[in-house]
Structures are given as C-alpha cells and as structure tokens.
Enzyme design. Structure first.
Site, PDB file in Angstrom:
ATOM      1  N   HIS A  84     -27.732 -48.016  26.215  1.00 39.82           N
ATOM      2  CA  HIS A  84     -28.939 -47.195  26.329  1.00 39.82           C
ATOM      3  C   HIS A  84     -30.013 -47.993  27.066  1.00 39.82           C
ATOM      4  O   HIS A  84     -30.659 -48.856  26.474  1.00 39.82           O
ATOM      5  CB  HIS A  84     -29.455 -46.810  24.942  1.00 39.82           C
ATOM      6  CG  HIS A  84     -28.630 -45.767  24.262  1.00 39.82           C
ATOM      7  ND1 HIS A  84     -28.882 -44.422  24.401  1.00 39.82           N
ATOM      8  CD2 HIS A  84     -27.553 -45.872  23.443  1.00 39.82           C
ATOM      9  CE1 HIS A  84     -27.995 -43.732  23.684  1.00 39.82           C
ATOM     10  NE2 HIS A  84     -27.182 -44.592  23.106  1.00 39.82           N
ATOM     11  N   CYS A 113     -24.618 -43.217  27.892  1.00 39.38           N
ATOM     12  CA  CYS A 113     -23.851 -43.173  26.643  1.00 39.38           C
ATOM     13  C   CYS A 113     -22.794 -42.070  26.731  1.00 39.38           C
ATOM     14  O   CYS A 113     -21.919 -42.133  27.583  1.00 39.38           O
ATOM     15  CB  CYS A 113     -24.772 -43.014  25.434  1.00 39.38           C
ATOM     16  SG  CYS A 113     -23.955 -43.442  23.864  1.00 39.38           S
ATOM     17  N   GLU A 165     -32.907 -47.056  27.954  1.00 39.88           N
ATOM     18  CA  GLU A 165     -34.230 -46.746  27.404  1.00 39.88           C
ATOM     19  C   GLU A 165     -34.538 -47.534  26.134  1.00 39.88           C
ATOM     20  O   GLU A 165     -35.692 -47.599  25.700  1.00 39.88           O
ATOM     21  CB  GLU A 165     -34.357 -45.239  27.148  1.00 39.88           C
ATOM     22  CG  GLU A 165     -33.639 -44.714  25.924  1.00 39.88           C
ATOM     23  CD  GLU A 165     -32.153 -44.458  26.113  1.00 39.88           C
ATOM     24  OE1 GLU A 165     -31.534 -43.856  25.210  1.00 39.88           O
ATOM     25  OE2 GLU A 165     -31.595 -44.858  27.158  1.00 39.88           O
TER      26      GLU A 165
END
Length: 214
Positions: free
Chosen positions: A194, A88, A196
């Site tokens: 992202h 990001c 994750e």
C-alpha cells in the site's frame, strides 16, 4: 490531467485519495484527483488507479456490479493505454486468474495466477502483514525511480501474484521465500503493498506514477 481512483465499494478510499492529493502538491503536478463510481469518468480519465481490499472474487464482483465499469477499465488499460496503477487486490485483479475462494478470471492485463502465499518457514503468519523491505527492484522502471531494495513498504495480503513472464516482475519481497511485490508492462503497473500507507517511499512511488508517461 485527471486521475481517477475507482470506487467500487472496496474499503475506505480516503487514505489513498489524500496520499495522491499530497503527492500532486509535492511533485507540483497539474492534476486533479477524483474518487469515482462513474464509469464514464473512468473512461475519460488520463490516469487510473484501481485499489482493492478483501478477497479477489469479492472485488471482481464489486467492479462487475457497477454499470459499465468493467468495460471502462478494460478500454483504458488496453485500448486507450493510459497509465494504470493497481494497488493490493487491485494489482491482483490484473492477473489472468485468481484462486481465492475458487477460480475467478481477472482482467488479464499481465499473464499470471494469484495464489495463496506458502512460506518456507511454517512459523511465519498469514496474512503477510506489516513493514518489509524490498529484496529486488527494477530501478530502471520510471515508477520505481529513486526507490532502492532497502526501502520498507507496508503489506497486508494472504495471496500473491505469480507472473508467467519473469520480466513482468518489477520488485520482490522476502517472506519465507520470494513474493511478488510489484508487476508491470507497457502502460500498467501493480503494487502489492500500500503506497498510501508506506510513508515517504510510498509517496515517492505515487509521485513517480503521476509523472509517468509510458
């Protein structure tokens, strides 16, 4: 292998750490994941992850406020040339310049400028937030092995990386026109989305990074 996730006060890193720890187990990689504010730990790490949430300038200032961290990151990416992943705003900081709240120099690992997203469709909201499929993927890059253009990934951003060299763009997403979703060269890779928060596809990309030996 020690993987350092850089903590410089930019948001909650728990979800990133958990995703990397899970990826270590599932990929059966012999690695330890360390979330750290210590520049010496980053300087000795085998792989480095630079996350980022918020504004470009705030994140750049946050890194500068940690003694020795700027130098540790620069040495790792450009001198030691360890595998380096920006996520990001962490990806955006790899640019030459960021233009959010004025002009702020980035690390310059990949030539380019971070500028506000300007979609062709005025009905599209900014920030670009939510799940989007990739429109183009450089599947030959090891970090994107097994990831096709149909994969959906989670984005939250108002600014985008405009790379000087088209070959440094590893993936794009369509949001009122093409927007850079990933960049890379040599030992450094950046992800605008992202991983994750991107479920199976994101974990696959993390696993690929853990196994990557540029």
């Amino acid at each position: 292998m020690k993987v350092a996730i850089v903590d410089y006060g930019s948001g909650n890193l728990r979800s990133a750490a958990k995703a990397f720890e899970r990826s270590v187990r599932e990929a059966e990689v012999n690695a330890s994941i360390v979330v750290t504010k210590d520049a010496k730990t980053v300087a000795s790490a085998d792989k480095i992850v630079l996350p980022g949430v918020g504004a470009f300038k705030d994140c750049r200032d946050g890194i500068a406020a940690v003694p020795g961290m700027t130098e540790a990151i620069e040495q790792a990416a450009t001198v030691r040339q360890v595998p380096f992943l920006g996520i990001c705003v962490g990806m955006q900081l790899m640019a030459t310049l960021g233009r959010e709240f004025g002009d702020t120099p980035g690390f310059g690992f990949i030539p380019g400028v971070v500028e506000a997203i300007q979609p062709d469709d005025s009905g599209l909201k900014i920030p670009h937030m939510g799940w989007n499929s990739l429109s183009e993927v450089a599947e030959l890059h090891p970090v994107f092995a097994g990831i096709g253009a149909a994969e959906y990934l989670y984005f939250v951003h108002s600014y985008a990386f405009n790379a000087e060299v088209p070959g440094h763009v590893l993936a794009k997403v369509q949001y009122g026109g093409p927007v850079t979703a990933a960049i890379g060269r040599d030992n450094v890779v950046g992800l605008q989305f992202h991983p994750e928060k991107s479920q199976a596809a994101g974990l696959k990309i993390i696993q690929n990074f853990l196994k990557w030996e540029p």
